[in-house]
Design a protein around this motif. Structure first.
Motif, PDB file in Angstrom:
ATOM      1  N   SER A   1       0.805  -1.225   0.000  1.00 26.81           N
ATOM      2  CA  SER A   1       0.000   0.000   0.000  1.00 26.81           C
ATOM      3  C   SER A   1       0.834   1.270   0.000  1.00 26.81           C
ATOM      4  N   SER A   2       2.100   1.182   0.406  1.00 29.68           N
ATOM      5  CA  SER A   2       2.966   2.366   0.418  1.00 29.68           C
ATOM      6  C   SER A   2       3.529   2.677  -0.968  1.00 29.68           C
ATOM      7  N   GLY A   3       3.253   1.815  -1.949  1.00 32.77           N
ATOM      8  CA  GLY A   3       3.749   2.056  -3.299  1.00 32.77           C
ATOM      9  C   GLY A   3       5.244   1.820  -3.405  1.00 32.77           C
ATOM     10  N   ALA A   4       5.869   2.432  -4.404  1.00 32.65           N
ATOM     11  CA  ALA A   4       7.302   2.214  -4.632  1.00 32.65           C
ATOM     12  C   ALA A   4       7.908   3.425  -5.324  1.00 32.65           C
ATOM     13  N   LYS A   5       9.227   3.556  -5.180  1.00 30.80           N
ATOM     14  CA  LYS A   5       9.994   4.512  -5.972  1.00 30.80           C
ATOM     15  C   LYS A   5      10.848   3.694  -6.933  1.00 30.80           C
ATOM     16  N   VAL A   6      10.739   4.003  -8.222  1.00 33.13           N
ATOM     17  CA  VAL A   6      11.363   3.145  -9.236  1.00 33.13           C
ATOM     18  C   VAL A   6      12.143   3.978 -10.253  1.00 33.13           C
ATOM     19  N   THR A   7      13.333   3.490 -10.595  1.00 31.60           N
ATOM     20  CA  THR A   7      14.128   4.063 -11.667  1.00 31.60           C
ATOM     21  C   THR A   7      14.135   3.091 -12.849  1.00 31.60           C
TER      22      THR A   7
END
Length: 211
Positions: free
Chosen positions: A159-165
């Motif tokens: 539920s906190s999502g993600a940071k993605v490169t």
């Protein structure tokens, strides 16, 4: 060690099943997955389940060939697929491929995809494969070779999502927010020789798909 679990979903490419079976150390057919296994002329190391979905001639062949069977009652707390995974997990397999776990039953399909998270938590590399899709799970880095007609989707599972490169893709990102339950990461395309994915925060399903 590397294991393969074959379940009773859809398998339309028996040649793919044969090829993958040659790359593993141990093969488990989960109940009706045995039908696919024997049609592909593969001998499983173990059959797991309540045996209610196995065709009669296939059951006879299991007995004739002395294939080991781990039978469970029909009324149980876990699916045959999860019981097969548990067998491999208990024996310290480091990598597990699942086939025949995607099909017309969306409840089974979703539950099976989430089994990748179960493996991830145990430090085991899990992967779902069929003729159109390969599904991974990662909180780290992944490189994917470019293939024509192939799309790559990045889907956060918490539920906190993600940071993605993303590098080498048509749509690149730099520590961008991929929100849970958003379609932001769907259907990207690799435009370089390889696509580079780095999950900076969070956990994501990585789905490589063909139409």
């Amino acid at each position: 060690m590397k294991g393969l679990v074959v379940s009773n979903g859809e398998i339309n490419d028996l040649n793919q099943l044969k090829d993958i079976s040659k790359s593993v150390d141990f093969i488990i057919s989960a109940d009706g997955g045995t039908n696919y296994i024997l049609k592909a002329n593969i001998k499983p190391d173990l059959v797991v389940g309540d045996l209610d979905s196995i065709e009669k001639d296939v059951l006879n062949k299991i007995k004739e060939e002395n294939i080991q069977v781990l039978k469970f009652p029909s009324h149980k707390d876990y699916t045959d697929t999860e019981l097969a995974l548990k067998y491999l997990v208990d024996r310290k397999f480091e990598e597990i491929i699942l086939m025949g776990v995607i099909g017309t039953r969306i409840d089974h399909t979703l539950a099976n995809v989430y089994l990748l998270y179960n493996l991830f938590q145990k430090g085991i590399k899990g992967m779902i494969i069929n003729e159109k899709n390969t599904i991974y799970i990662t909180d780290n880095e992944l490189e994917i070779e470019k293939e024509e007609g192939t799309f790559v989707s990045v889907i956060p599972i918490n539920s906190s999502g993600a940071k993605v490169t993303l590098k080498g893709f048509l749509y690149e990102t730099d520590r961008d927010d991929f929100h849970f339950s958003s379609t932001f990461g769907i259907s990207n395309e690799i435009v370089e020789r390889k696509g580079y994915i780095k999950v900076e925060e969070g956990i994501c399903l990585i789905v490589k798909s063909k139409d």
